[in-house]
Design an enzyme around this catalytic site. Sequence first.
Site, PDB file in Angstrom:
ATOM      1  N   ASP A 142     -13.003  -8.738   3.854  1.00 21.12           N
ATOM      2  CA  ASP A 142     -13.759  -8.229   3.423  1.00 21.12           C
ATOM      3  C   ASP A 142     -15.051  -9.564   3.443  1.00 21.12           C
ATOM      4  OD1 ASP A 142     -13.533  -6.228   2.954  1.00 21.12           O
ATOM      5  OD2 ASP A 142     -14.152  -6.040   0.335  1.00 21.12           O
ATOM      6  N   TYR A 170       0.843  -1.211  -0.041  1.00 17.48           N
ATOM      7  CA  TYR A 170      -0.073   0.652  -0.223  1.00 17.48           C
ATOM      8  C   TYR A 170       1.174   0.907   0.497  1.00 17.48           C
ATOM      9  CZ  TYR A 170      -5.319  -1.901   0.541  1.00 17.48           C
ATOM     10  OH  TYR A 170      -5.206  -2.116   0.705  1.00 17.48           O
ATOM     11  N   LYS A 185       2.514 -15.214   2.498  1.00 23.46           N
ATOM     12  CA  LYS A 185       3.479 -16.183   1.809  1.00 23.46           C
ATOM     13  C   LYS A 185       4.154 -16.353   1.758  1.00 23.46           C
ATOM     14  CE  LYS A 185       1.266 -18.285  -2.211  1.00 23.46           C
ATOM     15  NZ  LYS A 185       0.714 -19.168  -2.526  1.00 23.46           N
ATOM     16  N   ASP A 221      -6.972  -6.350   3.637  1.00 23.92           N
ATOM     17  CA  ASP A 221      -7.737  -6.106   3.470  1.00 23.92           C
ATOM     18  C   ASP A 221      -8.613  -7.050   2.352  1.00 23.92           C
ATOM     19  OD1 ASP A 221      -9.136  -4.036   2.039  1.00 23.92           O
ATOM     20  OD2 ASP A 221      -8.055  -4.239   0.014  1.00 23.92           O
ATOM     21  N   ASP A 271      -3.675 -18.444   0.637  1.00 29.46           N
ATOM     22  CA  ASP A 271      -3.999 -19.127  -0.608  1.00 29.46           C
ATOM     23  C   ASP A 271      -4.821 -20.063   0.858  1.00 29.46           C
ATOM     24  OD1 ASP A 271      -1.782 -20.433  -0.373  1.00 29.46           O
ATOM     25  OD2 ASP A 271      -1.766 -20.787  -2.470  1.00 29.46           O
TER      26      ASP A 271
HETATM   27  C1  IPM Z   1     -11.014  -0.975   3.155  1.00 29.33           C
HETATM   28  C2  IPM Z   1     -10.652  -0.696   2.129  1.00 29.33           C
HETATM   29  C3  IPM Z   1     -10.093   0.597   1.995  1.00 29.33           C
HETATM   30  C4  IPM Z   1      -8.180  -0.552   1.929  1.00 29.33           C
HETATM   31  C5  IPM Z   1      -9.965   1.512   0.221  1.00 29.33           C
HETATM   32  C6  IPM Z   1     -10.828   2.468   0.565  1.00 29.33           C
HETATM   33  C7  IPM Z   1      -8.237   2.571   0.525  1.00 29.33           C
HETATM   34  O1  IPM Z   1     -11.001  -1.105   0.885  1.00 29.33           O
HETATM   35  O2  IPM Z   1     -10.683   0.145   4.591  1.00 29.33           O
HETATM   36  O3  IPM Z   1     -10.761  -1.617   4.043  1.00 29.33           O
HETATM   37  O4  IPM Z   1      -8.212  -0.877   0.794  1.00 29.33           O
HETATM   38  O5  IPM Z   1      -7.924  -0.614   2.799  1.00 29.33           O
HETATM   39 MG    MG Z   2     -10.905  -3.529   2.084  1.00 30.38          MG
END
Ligand code: IPM
Ligand code: MG
Length: 361
Positions: free
Chosen positions: A249, A137, A188, A245, A221
């Site tokens: 999700d 990042y 990884k 990240d 993975d």
């Molecule tokens: C998160 C989001 C952010 C990230 C984006 C919006 C920059 O996806 O907080 O997970 O990638 O960290």
């Molecule tokens: Mg995210």
Amino acid sequence: MTKKHILVLPGDGIGPEVTAQAVRVLQAVGDFRFGYANLGGIAFDEEGDPYPKSTRAAAHKADAILLGAVGGLKWEPLDISVRPEKGLLGIRKDLELFANLRPAVVFEELAAASSLKPEIVAGLNIMIVRELTGDVYFGEPRGIHTNKDGSRTGINTMIYHDWEVQRVARVAFNLARKRGRKVCSIDKANVLVSTEMWRQEVQKLRDTEYPDIELSHMYVDNAAMQLVRNPKQFDVMLTGNIFGDILSDEASMLTGSLGMLPSASLGSGDTGKCAALYEPIHGSAPDIAGKGVANPIATILSVAMMLRYSFDNAAAADKVEQAVKKVLAKGLRTRDIMQEGCTAIGTVAMGDAILNALEGK
Ligand code: IPM
Ligand code: MG
């Protein structure tokens, strides 16, 4: 005693609606001073910068920060350097919010809303600790270069320093001590050397300072696969920025509702004595913005995390979480978590219901 100062960054889309309800909850459980500033698309529109100087100054003074959400279609054509997301990355880096806590908890009342079978997810309670200020990042060099022959090259750099790994691993180990004493570190290491070092540093820290913690390592993975195969094997998951990240999700979807999950981004230690920012996991949902239907629960639960980690007030945090559970048990639902036989209500009515539950009504 001086009042604690909370900076509210409502942001874009549904951000202002959901933070308004969370502020009402804070007002009900404590005596705080509130300030407001811009972050994200609104900040670009009004001040020409997604993380303007005025917000920066206010952020450094606050005892804790509450963020709604940033982003929206409207700003997508902008250059990446001024997009709303840049505001979020900017404040994380500026305040060195290196530890991102993302719980994935399944509420009993909503277990059926998961896309997985209820028996796989019922009772799920994972804490993802994602490193937030390093990795690919922020690594240098980065950029898009046009070569002499006209071809182009895009570069990002995956990089970690040992101290970055150690400080976030410490947060994970300390949290695990208050939970199931298990940490699974994700990497990884079979391919990427920066994550090979990650694995070594995490193991070293466990052996020297946290012998009571059961530490395992898993390739990313495999972790993505295990999360849907048998998610309850995990207690605390420790990951770098990019893997975290993606995995967070995935984990959030196991719970069936993005609208329910809070997060904390902490600057130092596991108590957030330094800078700390709290926000719902969900995005700005521009499609439903301004319609009064957004689910404020993730933001309200973020406020519970704030009470717990920034203000060391576990009793008030428990109260807020119990109030949310009570409202769910009553069958009140915003439309994102609507189920048969329940009553659909809007954002403000959900705030009202949670306030009533807090007052024992
Ligand atoms: C998160 C989001 C952010 C990230 C984006 C919006 C920059 O996806 O907080 O997970 O990638 O960290
Ligand atoms: Mg995210």
